[in-house]
Structures are given as structure tokens and as C-alpha cells.
Design an enzyme around this catalytic site. Sequence first.
Site, PDB file in Angstrom:
ATOM      1  N   ASP A 194       0.842  -1.213   0.000  1.00  0.00           N
ATOM      2  CA  ASP A 194       0.000   0.000   0.000  1.00  0.00           C
ATOM      3  C   ASP A 194       0.869   1.252   0.000  1.00  0.00           C
ATOM      4  O   ASP A 194       1.393   1.661   1.033  1.00  0.00           O
ATOM      5  CB  ASP A 194      -0.913   0.005   1.237  1.00  0.00           C
ATOM      6  CG  ASP A 194      -2.061  -0.975   1.079  1.00  0.00           C
ATOM      7  OD1 ASP A 194      -2.270  -1.795   1.999  1.00  0.00           O
ATOM      8  OD2 ASP A 194      -2.737  -0.922   0.036  1.00  0.00           O
ATOM      9  N   ASP A 208     -10.647  -4.887  -1.396  1.00  0.00           N
ATOM     10  CA  ASP A 208      -9.602  -4.402  -0.490  1.00  0.00           C
ATOM     11  C   ASP A 208     -10.196  -3.528   0.606  1.00  0.00           C
ATOM     12  O   ASP A 208     -10.704  -2.447   0.341  1.00  0.00           O
ATOM     13  CB  ASP A 208      -8.586  -3.579  -1.318  1.00  0.00           C
ATOM     14  CG  ASP A 208      -7.400  -3.128  -0.509  1.00  0.00           C
ATOM     15  OD1 ASP A 208      -6.581  -2.350  -1.061  1.00  0.00           O
ATOM     16  OD2 ASP A 208      -7.277  -3.519   0.672  1.00  0.00           O
TER      17      ASP A 208
HETATM   18  C1  DX5 Z   1      -6.323   0.886   2.630  1.00  0.00           C
HETATM   19  C2  DX5 Z   1      -5.453  -0.151   1.925  1.00  0.00           C
HETATM   20  C3  DX5 Z   1      -5.844  -1.551   2.269  1.00  0.00           C
HETATM   21  C4  DX5 Z   1      -5.792  -1.841   3.776  1.00  0.00           C
HETATM   22  C5  DX5 Z   1      -6.420  -3.179   4.052  1.00  0.00           C
HETATM   23  O1  DX5 Z   1      -6.153   2.125   2.012  1.00  0.00           O
HETATM   24  O2  DX5 Z   1      -5.523  -0.025   0.529  1.00  0.00           O
HETATM   25  O3  DX5 Z   1      -5.009  -2.463   1.548  1.00  0.00           O
HETATM   26  O4  DX5 Z   1      -4.457  -1.840   4.193  1.00  0.00           O
HETATM   27  O5  DX5 Z   1      -6.300  -3.380   5.427  1.00  0.00           O
HETATM   28  P1  DX5 Z   1      -7.510  -3.973   6.268  1.00  0.00           P
HETATM   29  O6  DX5 Z   1      -7.638  -5.412   5.784  1.00  0.00           O
HETATM   30  O7  DX5 Z   1      -7.008  -3.873   7.673  1.00  0.00           O
HETATM   31  O8  DX5 Z   1      -8.723  -3.169   5.984  1.00  0.00           O
HETATM   32 ZN    ZN Z   2      -4.596  -1.651  -0.595  1.00  0.00          ZN
END
Ligand code: DX5
Ligand code: ZN
Length: 221
Positions: free
Chosen positions: A34, A174
Site C-alpha cells: 500500500d 480491499d
Molecule cells: C487501505 C489499503 C488496504 C488496507 C487493508 O487504504 O488499501 O489495503 O491496508 O487493510 P484492512 O484489511 O485492515 O482493511
Molecule cells: Zn490496498
Amino acid sequence: MAQISLSILSGDFSKLGEQVVSICAAGADLVHLDVMDGHFVPEITFGSAVSNSLIGKTDKPFDVHLMVETPDKFIAGFVNNQTKYIVVHQEACIHLDRTLNFIKSFGVKCGVAINPATIPETLDYVLDIADQILVMSVNPGYGGQKFIPSALEKIDWLVSARDAGRLSFKIAIDGGVNEENLAQVISAGTDIVVIGSAICKAQNPVESVENFRRIADANAR
Ligand code: DX5
Ligand code: ZN
């Protein structure tokens, strides 16, 4: 079989390599990176120095999620022999068709993400170019947020659009995926499930990813 893409955002950055190696060995299929610039989304995370430091630590391919205002500037930096996908945001691209083709020109699969308020119809003219369509089930910028259920309507729309067009893009989701909603996400037709805090913040991340693997396999379409 749905793939689990491990988001390292909620990982312990003081021992990221160890965590990625152990969780990938236990069942994650991709490493979801990310990348945030503090403009497109409020937070800043990391650049290609972190993805380069992970090359060779695990054999699992990288799934790079660019949450940045000007993705064209950053794409080349994330191209390496372990990067499988580079995903840009529809909302950040003035020339989305050109940007996706630019990613492909490096021999890397291209993806486009849409935020919770963006309708999938905006992707009509790039569905045949994209290798991955990433449906955000949270507003990007943070891990550990609550799943936004309307994302499932977009999964349905994408499954129909792919079938109707005889296309081959992977459908990804996601944000906010956990043990309660994973079965529903998979049975809706999702091919790649990004999971961050539900694994990284679990009491035992290795056992957690093994459990997610079991749920994903039990609900494969
Ligand atoms: C948020 C990111 C995601 C996030 C997912 O902007 O793009 O990839 O890290 O994390 P969780 O599974 O904790 O929502
Ligand atoms: Zn992400």
C-alpha cells in the site's frame, strides 16, 4: 481458487521481512504493498525502497496498490521481477487508458482501483485492458476500517461485465475483510482478497492466514 493478498500496512515495520516471510509461507498468495503519498490519501506510507527490500525474501509476487496523486511518476520504480500487479486509482488518473498501457509496457500486469463512491461503469472502456479491477471496500488511507457492503454490488457488476465481454480481468477487493465476511466476499465471485489487519493484528498471524485459506477454499465458486 481465490487468492489472499496480504496487506503489510498493518504489519510491524520493525520486522516486516520476518512477518511477510512467515505469513506468506503459511498461505498468503501475494504481498499487497500500500503506497500512499499523503495527497491522494491522508497518510504517507512507503516507496519502492520497501518493496525492493522485500525482493527475494518471499517467492510470493507483489501486488502494488498506488494510492498516489500522480501514479505515472511512480510506476517504473515498482517494476522488478517480483512485481506481478501495479494498481492505480481511477480517481487519480487523468489518462487512465494511457497509464494502464504504460504499466503493461513494462511487462507488468495492470490494475485499476475504484473508491467506494465510484461506480464501476466508469471502467467500461478499460475492462479489456485491465488485468485486475480492485474494488475498495473502505475509503483508502488506513487499515483496520469497517467493510462497506455496497462493494459486493460492484463485485456482482464486474462478474457480469466480464462474462458478457468474455474478458479475463481478476476481480479484487480491499479493505475490512475479516473472518465474518470472507465467505460472502468469495462466493460473490472475488478472485483476489486483500487482507491486512485481520491477519497482521491477529494474536497469531500465521494461524489466522491458515484459517482464511480454509474459509476461502471452502467457499470457492
Ligand atoms: C487501505 C489499503 C488496504 C488496507 C487493508 O487504504 O488499501 O489495503 O491496508 O487493510 P484492512 O484489511 O485492515 O482493511
Ligand atoms: Zn490496498
